[in-house]
Design a protein around this motif. Structure first.
Motif, mmCIF file in Angstrom:
data_model
loop_
_atom_site.group_PDB
_atom_site.id
_atom_site.type_symbol
_atom_site.label_atom_id
_atom_site.label_comp_id
_atom_site.label_asym_id
_atom_site.label_seq_id
_atom_site.Cartn_x
_atom_site.Cartn_y
_atom_site.Cartn_z
ATOM 1 N N MET A 115 47.628 47.232 16.530
ATOM 2 C CA MET A 115 46.638 47.816 15.644
ATOM 3 C C MET A 115 45.255 47.658 16.258
ATOM 4 S SD MET A 115 45.562 46.780 11.745
ATOM 5 C CE MET A 115 46.328 45.234 11.973
ATOM 6 N N ASP A 116 44.454 48.704 16.140
ATOM 7 C CA ASP A 116 43.078 48.667 16.617
ATOM 8 C C ASP A 116 42.133 48.633 15.425
ATOM 9 O OD1 ASP A 116 43.691 48.816 19.360
ATOM 10 O OD2 ASP A 116 43.919 50.999 19.223
ATOM 11 N N ILE A 117 41.164 47.741 15.488
ATOM 12 C CA ILE A 117 40.103 47.700 14.491
ATOM 13 C C ILE A 117 38.814 48.083 15.207
ATOM 14 C CG2 ILE A 117 38.750 46.241 12.927
ATOM 15 C CD1 ILE A 117 41.554 46.765 11.872
ATOM 16 N N ALA A 118 38.211 49.178 14.764
ATOM 17 C CA ALA A 118 37.000 49.685 15.403
ATOM 18 C C ALA A 118 35.845 48.700 15.262
ATOM 19 C CB ALA A 118 36.612 51.029 14.788
ATOM 20 N N GLN A 119 34.929 48.751 16.218
ATOM 21 C CA GLN A 119 33.768 47.856 16.161
ATOM 22 C C GLN A 119 32.890 48.154 14.946
ATOM 23 O OE1 GLN A 119 33.252 45.055 17.898
ATOM 24 N NE2 GLN A 119 31.518 44.743 16.516
ATOM 25 N N ASN A 120 32.978 49.399 14.448
ATOM 26 C CA ASN A 120 32.179 49.724 13.259
ATOM 27 C C ASN A 120 33.033 49.894 12.003
ATOM 28 O OD1 ASN A 120 33.380 52.212 13.746
ATOM 29 N ND2 ASN A 120 31.524 53.383 13.300
ATOM 30 N N ALA A 121 34.295 49.397 12.031
ATOM 31 C CA ALA A 121 35.143 49.473 10.837
ATOM 32 C C ALA A 121 34.477 48.728 9.688
ATOM 33 C CB ALA A 121 36.511 48.867 11.126
ATOM 34 N N ALA A 122 34.487 49.339 8.513
ATOM 35 C CA ALA A 122 33.870 48.699 7.345
ATOM 36 C C ALA A 122 34.910 47.898 6.579
ATOM 37 C CB ALA A 122 33.246 49.746 6.432
ATOM 38 N N LEU A 123 34.570 46.663 6.266
ATOM 39 C CA LEU A 123 35.373 45.857 5.347
ATOM 40 C C LEU A 123 34.882 46.156 3.938
ATOM 41 C CD1 LEU A 123 37.433 43.574 4.752
ATOM 42 C CD2 LEU A 123 35.505 41.968 4.964
ATOM 43 N N VAL A 124 35.779 46.614 3.082
ATOM 44 C CA VAL A 124 35.432 46.933 1.694
ATOM 45 C C VAL A 124 36.074 45.865 0.809
ATOM 46 C CG1 VAL A 124 35.497 48.668 -0.131
ATOM 47 C CG2 VAL A 124 35.338 49.388 2.276
ATOM 48 N N VAL A 125 35.230 45.018 0.228
ATOM 49 C CA VAL A 125 35.663 43.885 -0.587
ATOM 50 C C VAL A 125 35.561 44.321 -2.046
ATOM 51 C CG1 VAL A 125 35.271 41.457 -1.134
ATOM 52 C CG2 VAL A 125 34.796 42.310 1.185
ATOM 53 N N VAL A 126 36.719 44.558 -2.652
ATOM 54 C CA VAL A 126 36.774 45.221 -3.955
ATOM 55 C C VAL A 126 36.864 44.214 -5.102
ATOM 56 C CG1 VAL A 126 38.071 46.870 -5.364
ATOM 57 C CG2 VAL A 126 37.919 47.205 -2.884
ATOM 58 N N ASP A 127 35.834 44.177 -5.930
ATOM 59 C CA ASP A 127 35.869 43.523 -7.249
ATOM 60 C C ASP A 127 36.297 42.047 -7.226
ATOM 61 O OD1 ASP A 127 35.313 46.128 -7.946
ATOM 62 O OD2 ASP A 127 37.196 46.483 -8.982
ATOM 63 N N THR A 141 49.080 42.524 7.303
ATOM 64 C CA THR A 141 48.681 41.176 6.902
ATOM 65 C C THR A 141 47.245 40.890 7.349
ATOM 66 O OG1 THR A 141 49.421 40.122 8.942
ATOM 67 C CG2 THR A 141 51.063 40.363 7.160
ATOM 68 N N THR A 142 46.644 39.922 6.706
ATOM 69 C CA THR A 142 45.305 39.486 7.103
ATOM 70 C C THR A 142 45.313 39.010 8.551
ATOM 71 O OG1 THR A 142 44.753 38.885 4.830
ATOM 72 C CG2 THR A 142 43.462 37.842 6.574
ATOM 73 N N ARG A 143 46.343 38.266 8.936
ATOM 74 C CA ARG A 143 46.423 37.763 10.312
ATOM 75 C C ARG A 143 46.400 38.911 11.322
ATOM 76 N NH1 ARG A 143 47.173 33.194 12.524
ATOM 77 N NH2 ARG A 143 47.762 32.130 10.612
ATOM 78 N N GLU A 144 47.113 39.988 11.033
ATOM 79 C CA GLU A 144 47.106 41.134 11.936
ATOM 80 C C GLU A 144 45.701 41.732 12.054
ATOM 81 O OE1 GLU A 144 50.928 43.765 11.724
ATOM 82 O OE2 GLU A 144 50.606 42.910 9.723
ATOM 83 N N VAL A 145 45.011 41.849 10.926
ATOM 84 C CA VAL A 145 43.655 42.399 10.945
ATOM 85 C C VAL A 145 42.720 41.484 11.725
ATOM 86 C CG1 VAL A 145 41.663 43.015 9.537
ATOM 87 C CG2 VAL A 145 43.958 43.640 8.770
ATOM 88 N N LEU A 146 42.784 40.177 11.451
ATOM 89 C CA LEU A 146 41.892 39.242 12.125
ATOM 90 C C LEU A 146 42.147 39.230 13.628
ATOM 91 C CD1 LEU A 146 41.948 36.242 9.597
ATOM 92 C CD2 LEU A 146 40.142 37.975 9.916
ATOM 93 N N SER A 147 43.398 39.255 14.035
ATOM 94 C CA SER A 147 43.725 39.263 15.472
ATOM 95 C C SER A 147 43.153 40.473 16.165
ATOM 96 C CB SER A 147 45.243 39.231 15.675
ATOM 97 O OG SER A 147 45.784 38.020 15.197
ATOM 98 N N ALA A 148 43.194 41.616 15.494
ATOM 99 C CA ALA A 148 42.680 42.856 16.080
ATOM 100 C C ALA A 148 41.160 42.917 16.050
ATOM 101 C CB ALA A 148 43.266 44.048 15.342
#
Length: 194
Positions: A1-13, A185-192
């Motif tokens: 999985m690739d997470i772009a350098q400008n990917a926005a984290l949207v923290v909902v409610d 998973t969060t781990r996958e996102v954080l690793s990327a």
């Protein structure tokens, strides 16, 4: 999985009102808050944009209504606001989708050239899912950090009842299987992202 350098984290409610167990019932995924905090920390330390979404309920008696203590963000979120080196946005809404709040999330994302969103927050099958579906429909690449979300059991028609875990799994299957979002998973996102 690739997470772009400008990917926005949207923290909902991620609001204090969701701690009112007498109103909501039993939640699932007790690790969600730690995972949400970890995502915010990585986004802020890498200079990526973070969107904080707050639900200003218009329902009388709701723990999330404006003017009630439960409307505020949970302490660990409030402590992190304004701490990152990247762009930050506060969106307030009265409906389930962050795309139907103020200011206009879609306009902000387009202006910043952001095409990838990572979603975390509360509730998995309500505002997180609705925001993911709209994001997918609007052409964004949407990633849902599943274990950085949680929800509560719910009763529907015909006396049917589903537990928080059942609703969360159904939401994940609908989003991922339906092509609205990649559910990971969060781990996958954080690793990327690191």
């Amino acid at each position: 999985m690739d997470i772009a350098q400008n990917a926005a984290l949207v923290v909902v409610d991620v609001q204090q009102g969701f701690e009112e167990v007498g109103f909501w019932g039993t939640r699932n995924n007790p690790a969600a808050d730690d995972n949400i905090a970890a995502l915010i920390d990585v986004w802020q330390s890498t200079g990526r944009p973070v969107v904080f979404v707050r639900h200003d309920s218009v329902r009388p008696g709701s723990p999330l209504r404006a003017g009630h203590g439960g409307n505020g963000f949970k302490e660990y979120v409030e402590q992190r606001r304004g701490k990152g080196s990247g762009a930050e946005l506060l969106v307030t809404k009265t409906v389930n989708s962050a795309f139907l709040g103020t200011p206009d999330l879609g306009a902000w994302l387009r202006e910043a050239g952001i095409s990838q969103l990572v979603l975390a927050g509360i509730q998995t099958n309500m505002c997180v899912e609705t925001t993911a579906r709209m994001g997918g429909n609007l052409g964004y690449e949407v990633v849902v950090a599943f274990d950085a979300t949680y929800t509560f059991g719910l009763e529907g028609p015909f006396g049917w009842r589903q537990s928080a875990d059942e609703l969360a799994r159904a939401s994940a299957v609908s989003l991922h299987g339906g092509g609205f979002a990649a559910v990971v998973t969060t781990r996958e996102v954080l690793s990327a992202a690191e």
